[in-house]
Scaffold this motif. Structure first.
Motif, PDB file in Angstrom:
ATOM      1  N   ARG A  61       3.347  13.256  11.247  1.00 52.51           N
ATOM      2  CA  ARG A  61       2.228  12.639  10.515  1.00 52.51           C
ATOM      3  C   ARG A  61       0.925  13.403  10.742  1.00 52.51           C
ATOM      4  O   ARG A  61      -0.153  12.812  10.893  1.00 52.51           O
ATOM      5  CB  ARG A  61       2.035  11.178  10.914  1.00 52.51           C
TER       6      ARG A  61
ATOM      7  N   SER B 143       0.834  -1.194   0.000  1.00 54.28           N
ATOM      8  CA  SER B 143       0.000   0.000   0.000  1.00 54.28           C
ATOM      9  C   SER B 143       0.870   1.245   0.000  1.00 54.28           C
ATOM     10  O   SER B 143       2.072   1.199   0.310  1.00 54.28           O
ATOM     11  CB  SER B 143      -0.914   0.015   1.230  1.00 54.28           C
TER      12      SER B 143
ATOM     13  N   GLN C 289       5.304   4.562   2.465  1.00 52.49           N
ATOM     14  CA  GLN C 289       5.643   5.813   3.142  1.00 52.49           C
ATOM     15  C   GLN C 289       6.378   5.534   4.455  1.00 52.49           C
ATOM     16  O   GLN C 289       7.383   6.187   4.769  1.00 52.49           O
ATOM     17  CB  GLN C 289       4.370   6.614   3.430  1.00 52.49           C
TER      18      GLN C 289
ATOM     19  N   THR D 229       4.868  13.109  -0.234  1.00 54.47           N
ATOM     20  CA  THR D 229       5.094  11.987  -1.143  1.00 54.47           C
ATOM     21  C   THR D 229       6.396  12.175  -1.902  1.00 54.47           C
ATOM     22  O   THR D 229       6.922  13.301  -1.988  1.00 54.47           O
ATOM     23  CB  THR D 229       3.931  11.825  -2.150  1.00 54.47           C
TER      24      THR D 229
ATOM     25  N   TRP E  32      -0.762   4.778  -4.704  1.00 58.78           N
ATOM     26  CA  TRP E  32      -1.755   5.800  -4.358  1.00 58.78           C
ATOM     27  C   TRP E  32      -2.797   5.901  -5.468  1.00 58.78           C
ATOM     28  O   TRP E  32      -3.995   5.996  -5.193  1.00 58.78           O
ATOM     29  CB  TRP E  32      -1.070   7.156  -4.161  1.00 58.78           C
TER      30      TRP E  32
ATOM     31  N   SER F 199       0.622   3.785   2.093  1.00 64.13           N
ATOM     32  CA  SER F 199       1.009   4.132   3.461  1.00 64.13           C
ATOM     33  C   SER F 199       2.167   3.265   3.955  1.00 64.13           C
ATOM     34  O   SER F 199       3.047   3.752   4.672  1.00 64.13           O
ATOM     35  CB  SER F 199      -0.188   3.999   4.411  1.00 64.13           C
ATOM     36  N   GLU F 200       2.200   2.006   3.561  1.00 58.57           N
ATOM     37  CA  GLU F 200       3.290   1.122   3.986  1.00 58.57           C
ATOM     38  C   GLU F 200       4.612   1.548   3.358  1.00 58.57           C
ATOM     39  O   GLU F 200       5.653   1.547   4.022  1.00 58.57           O
ATOM     40  CB  GLU F 200       2.971  -0.322   3.609  1.00 58.57           C
TER      41      GLU F 200
END
Length: 338
Positions: free
Chosen positions: A28, A3, A8, A35, A46, A5-6
């Motif tokens: 955060r 994903s 990131q 990004t 994304w 978020s992972e």
């Protein structure tokens, strides 16, 4: 890592470029969106998660992210990649466009940005001479460095981390002179060699007339593979002294990233004389040299006075943690936005 978020989290955990990340990004905050626009894998995650076709260009994905976030301040660390044309496409929610650029840029036009920032006064003056608004803005201390600065067992006497090519003539002279100290001390160079240097030092390259691209013998003997991110922090945490040598891009101005990394991870930075950011004072928080030979002499003297070396290193670390904290950087940024 399946994903956006992972991916990131992996990026943040490595601390690559962390001295440039603003406090809301590090914490955060929902008000901030970060990004890596040039990373196709991350960006396509994304896009997939937000219903965009797999073939969507990276620029379109970034613009979609900005629009989705309702971004008001667009802060870009790569204005060469995302220049005036990109700024002209920003969504209407964007009230300010700000770009960090701390290197000479030739004839590249950054005039579409509302503000250009960096920590080199000479470069800022050049931007202003072109009619662009430009202000002083410095990197900040990465709190993750605190886990490394506390280390007191430092077996490496002298560490250098950086690029190596024949174009860095002064740097090469300094590295070669200081490498002579390896006969008495532990000297380690983590060098990111240029493409031609790698070719020249390959088995086939030694049969070719490429001598000017090869590192001198003493430098090769001290060299290790390049390091980045947390591996860089770890390397500095093992060193008493970090040798720094600016690349001539801003005259006598100093303040490359190694200053923040060396001081932040608790080493004593020995660097070439020049105009340093506030708080980086010769003999107090850093030590400077005037020539390759004086660099070697200075380092030898410091290693003979371990108490003095430790005191200056501690003062440098204390200074960078307070004067250049994430909080202080964010306060300056908000002032510039206003």
């Amino acid at each position: 890592m399946n994903s956006f978020s992972e991916r990131q989290l992996v990026f943040f955990s490595d601390s690559f470029g962390a001295c440039h990340l603003l406090q809301p990004v590090v914490e955060r905050s929902r008000d901030a969106f970060f990004t890596t626009g040039d990373d196709p894998i991350t960006q396509r995650y994304w896009a997939q998660e937000h219903g965009l076709p797999a073939s969507t260009p990276l620029e379109k994905i970034l613009l979609s992210q900005i629009e989705h976030h309702s971004t008001e301040i667009f802060y870009n660390l790569d204005p060469v990649r995302y220049g005036n044309d990109f700024v002209s496409k920003l969504p209407g929610t964007v009230k300010r466009s700000i770009a960090w650029r701390a290197a000479p840029s030739g004839n590249v036009d950054f005039g579409a940005y509302d503000l250009l920032v960096c920590n080199f006064p000479t470069i800022i003056a050049d931007y202003r001479s072109r009619g662009w608004r430009a202000e002083y803005f410095a990197p900040s201390h990465d709190p993750a460095m605190d886990n490394y600065s506390s280390n007191r067992i430092r077996p490496v006497d002298v560490l250098f981390v950086g690029g190596y090519s024949r174009h860095h003539k002064r740097r090469s002279e300094i590295l070669n002179t200081v490498s002579e100290l390896r006969r008495d001390f532990q000297v380690v160079y983590h060098l990111d060699r240029s493409r031609l240097t790698r070719i020249a030092e390959s088995p086939l390259g030694w049969l070719m007339p490429l001598n000017e691209h090869r590192r001198p013998r003493d430098i090769r003997a001290a060299s290790r593979p390049p390091v980045f991110g947390r591996d860089l922090y770890q390397a500095i945490s093992q060193a008493k002294i970090v040798l720094n040598g600016a690349v001539d891009m801003a005259g006598s101005d100093r303040g490359n990233m190694r200053c923040w990394e060396a001081l932040g991870c608790g080493a004593l930075m020995v660097s070439d004389a020049g105009n340093y950011p506030d708080g980086m004072i010769n003999g107090t928080s850093i030590v400077t040299y005037d020539s390759p030979r004086s660099a070697a002499t200075t380092i030898r003297s410091l290693l003979a006075e371990q108490a003095k070396l430790s005191d200056i290193a501690l003062a440098g670390n204390s200074m960078i943690r307070s004067r250049y904290s994430k909080k202080a950087q964010w306060e300056k940024f908000t002032q510039l936005c206003n």
